[in-house]
Design a protein around this motif. Structure first.
Motif, PDB file in Angstrom:
ATOM      1  N   HIS A  48       0.833  -1.201   0.000  1.00  0.00           N
ATOM      2  CA  HIS A  48       0.000   0.000   0.000  1.00  0.00           C
ATOM      3  C   HIS A  48       0.874   1.259   0.000  1.00  0.00           C
ATOM      4  N   ARG A  49       2.056   1.171   0.565  1.00  0.00           N
ATOM      5  CA  ARG A  49       2.972   2.312   0.542  1.00  0.00           C
ATOM      6  C   ARG A  49       3.212   2.784  -0.888  1.00  0.00           C
ATOM      7  N   ASP A  50       3.423   1.850  -1.810  1.00  0.00           N
ATOM      8  CA  ASP A  50       3.663   2.216  -3.209  1.00  0.00           C
ATOM      9  C   ASP A  50       2.425   2.892  -3.812  1.00  0.00           C
ATOM     10  N   PHE A  51       1.259   2.368  -3.461  1.00  0.00           N
ATOM     11  CA  PHE A  51      -0.005   2.944  -3.937  1.00  0.00           C
ATOM     12  C   PHE A  51      -0.177   4.363  -3.403  1.00  0.00           C
ATOM     13  N   PHE A  52       0.153   4.576  -2.123  1.00  0.00           N
ATOM     14  CA  PHE A  52       0.027   5.901  -1.526  1.00  0.00           C
ATOM     15  C   PHE A  52       1.036   6.880  -2.125  1.00  0.00           C
ATOM     16  N   LEU A  53       2.233   6.386  -2.447  1.00  0.00           N
ATOM     17  CA  LEU A  53       3.232   7.254  -3.066  1.00  0.00           C
ATOM     18  C   LEU A  53       2.732   7.798  -4.403  1.00  0.00           C
ATOM     19  N   ARG A  54       2.019   6.954  -5.158  1.00  0.00           N
ATOM     20  CA  ARG A  54       1.505   7.405  -6.452  1.00  0.00           C
ATOM     21  C   ARG A  54       0.446   8.498  -6.287  1.00  0.00           C
ATOM     22  N   GLN A  55      -0.134   8.594  -5.094  1.00  0.00           N
ATOM     23  CA  GLN A  55      -1.134   9.630  -4.826  1.00  0.00           C
ATOM     24  C   GLN A  55      -0.575  10.800  -4.012  1.00  0.00           C
ATOM     25  N   HIS A  56       0.756  10.781  -3.790  1.00  0.00           N
ATOM     26  CA  HIS A  56       1.406  11.819  -2.985  1.00  0.00           C
ATOM     27  C   HIS A  56       0.808  11.889  -1.577  1.00  0.00           C
ATOM     28  N   LEU A  57       0.496  10.739  -1.013  1.00  0.00           N
ATOM     29  CA  LEU A  57      -0.026  10.684   0.347  1.00  0.00           C
ATOM     30  C   LEU A  57       1.080  10.447   1.365  1.00  0.00           C
ATOM     31  N   TYR A  58       2.303  10.261   0.880  1.00  0.00           N
ATOM     32  CA  TYR A  58       3.487  10.249   1.732  1.00  0.00           C
ATOM     33  C   TYR A  58       4.224  11.571   1.481  1.00  0.00           C
ATOM     34  N   PRO A  59       4.846  12.149   2.510  1.00  0.00           N
ATOM     35  CA  PRO A  59       5.563  13.408   2.297  1.00  0.00           C
ATOM     36  C   PRO A  59       6.797  13.213   1.414  1.00  0.00           C
ATOM     37  N   SER A  60       7.072  14.186   0.581  1.00  0.00           N
ATOM     38  CA  SER A  60       8.276  14.244  -0.254  1.00  0.00           C
ATOM     39  C   SER A  60       8.541  12.943  -1.008  1.00  0.00           C
ATOM     40  N   PRO A  61       7.613  12.516  -1.866  1.00  0.00           N
ATOM     41  CA  PRO A  61       7.864  11.281  -2.620  1.00  0.00           C
ATOM     42  C   PRO A  61       9.051  11.451  -3.567  1.00  0.00           C
ATOM     43  N   SER A  62       9.823  10.397  -3.720  1.00  0.00           N
ATOM     44  CA  SER A  62      10.972  10.418  -4.626  1.00  0.00           C
ATOM     45  C   SER A  62      10.549   9.950  -6.011  1.00  0.00           C
ATOM     46  N   PHE A  63      11.053  10.643  -7.027  1.00  0.00           N
ATOM     47  CA  PHE A  63      10.759  10.257  -8.404  1.00  0.00           C
ATOM     48  C   PHE A  63      11.951   9.549  -9.054  1.00  0.00           C
ATOM     49  N   THR A  64      12.976   9.266  -8.236  1.00  0.00           N
ATOM     50  CA  THR A  64      14.153   8.530  -8.724  1.00  0.00           C
ATOM     51  C   THR A  64      14.373   7.219  -7.980  1.00  0.00           C
ATOM     52  N   THR A  65      13.859   7.129  -6.748  1.00  0.00           N
ATOM     53  CA  THR A  65      14.012   5.892  -5.978  1.00  0.00           C
ATOM     54  C   THR A  65      13.051   4.833  -6.503  1.00  0.00           C
ATOM     55  N   PRO A  66      13.540   3.619  -6.796  1.00  0.00           N
ATOM     56  CA  PRO A  66      12.645   2.576  -7.325  1.00  0.00           C
ATOM     57  C   PRO A  66      11.528   2.229  -6.353  1.00  0.00           C
ATOM     58  N   LEU A  67      10.353   1.907  -6.906  1.00  0.00           N
ATOM     59  CA  LEU A  67       9.243   1.414  -6.108  1.00  0.00           C
ATOM     60  C   LEU A  67       9.517  -0.014  -5.656  1.00  0.00           C
ATOM     61  N   LEU A  68       8.632  -0.504  -4.796  1.00  0.00           N
ATOM     62  CA  LEU A  68       8.654  -1.876  -4.266  1.00  0.00           C
ATOM     63  C   LEU A  68       9.800  -2.010  -3.259  1.00  0.00           C
ATOM     64  N   ALA A  69       9.512  -2.659  -2.141  1.00  0.00           N
ATOM     65  CA  ALA A  69      10.490  -2.731  -1.057  1.00  0.00           C
ATOM     66  C   ALA A  69      10.817  -4.160  -0.652  1.00  0.00           C
ATOM     67  N   ASP A  70       9.803  -4.990  -0.465  1.00  0.00           N
ATOM     68  CA  ASP A  70      10.029  -6.353  -0.008  1.00  0.00           C
ATOM     69  C   ASP A  70      10.205  -7.290  -1.196  1.00  0.00           C
TER      70      ASP A  70
END
Length: 285
Positions: A48-70
């Protein structure tokens, strides 16, 4: 050599209204530095973090850091001063960095688990059942409540129903009419519900706030000595302990849907985001 990364592309829009498109990038393959490993990704989980990043619901989203974490991967190269024993090993990937150890979380007997479709909630359910805890769930879908019962939950209620907390309390044994803890990822009015359900000194473990970035705290919670405990991921030691526990209890993660074809299959990956948007699926994507 080059490698592929998946990022979000910046477009104009306000937080919560914008939906950043996905972007496939080709970059030079990073070389491992001293003490580092180069890992070929075999599978990655959508959060869900990735989904929220696409909506700018996390502060200061990065447009260079790759998505997906686990995810999982294979060690294919080593940096200087790195043990050769790592080469060729399959590994689990976790986003926690520089966090070596921390105190353990609460060990309780009766628990409420809010939501039963997200990967975190389902993992909590599996872990709690494996520990022998008595778990009840709340969900917006009766079908998902039944799935949770099939995974070992004692029962559940639909949080869309008026007075669901009374219904939930009515499911408890008469001689033991309270819960020890609530594990929740939504926030909202969880505190006002908790004071009606938790024992004095009970714990709310909050791992997310999908309803709103703010929560009310009431005097009733103070008078009942309710503890609100925030949690994110955990230390490396906790991660090692978790992996050992999963292996010991033979827990299999719940995966809703898998898409293949690598990052080039960007249309199918976008479809996984749509699954999250619509609230479909169960567990990781």
């Amino acid at each position: 050599m080059t490698t592929k990364t998946l990022t979000i592309q910046k477009v104009d829009g306000k937080p919560g209204q914008v939906y950043y498109p996905l972007k496939l990038n080709t970059i030079p393959t990073p070389q491992p530095q001293p003490g580092e490993l180069q890992i070929r990704i075999l599978s990655a989980a959508l959060n869900h973090r990735d989904f929220f990043l696409r909506q700018h619901l996390y502060p200061s989203p990065s447009f260079t850091t790759p998505l997906l974490a686990d995810g999982t991967g294979l060690v294919v190269a080593l940096g200087p001063n790195t043990s050769q024993s790592w080469l060729g090993k399959r590994v689990l990937l976790t986003p926690g960095r520089g966090w070596d150890a921390s105190p353990s979380g609460p060990e309780e007997r009766y628990a409420i688990l809010g939501g039963t479709s997200g990967g975190v909630a389902l993992a909590v359910l599996q872990f709690a059942v494996a520990l022998g805890m008595n778990v009840w769930v709340s969900s917006g879908s009766k079908e998902k409540i039944e799935k949770a019962r099939g995974m070992g939950a004692k029962g559940g209620v639909c949080y869309k129903d008026e007075g669901w907390e009374k219904e939930l309390k009515g499911l408890l044994p008469k001689e033991r009419g309270w819960f020890d803890c609530i594990v929740d990822g939504a926030g909202g009015n969880v505190v006002s519900k908790a004071v009606k359900l938790l024992k004095p000194g009970g714990v709310i473990v909050q791992y997310g706030m999908t309803v709103s970035p703010k929560m009310d705290w009431s005097m009733a919670a103070v008078l009942n000595n309710i503890e609100l405990r925030g949690t994110t991921m955990g230390s490396r030691q906790e991660f090692r302990d978790m992996v050992a526990f999963v292996r010991e209890k033979q827990i299999t993660p719940v995966v809703s849907r898998v898409v293949k074809g690598g990052l080039e299959n960007i249309e199918a990956i976008d479809g996984l985001f749509e699954d999250i948007r619509k609230g479909g699926g169960d567990g990781g994507e």
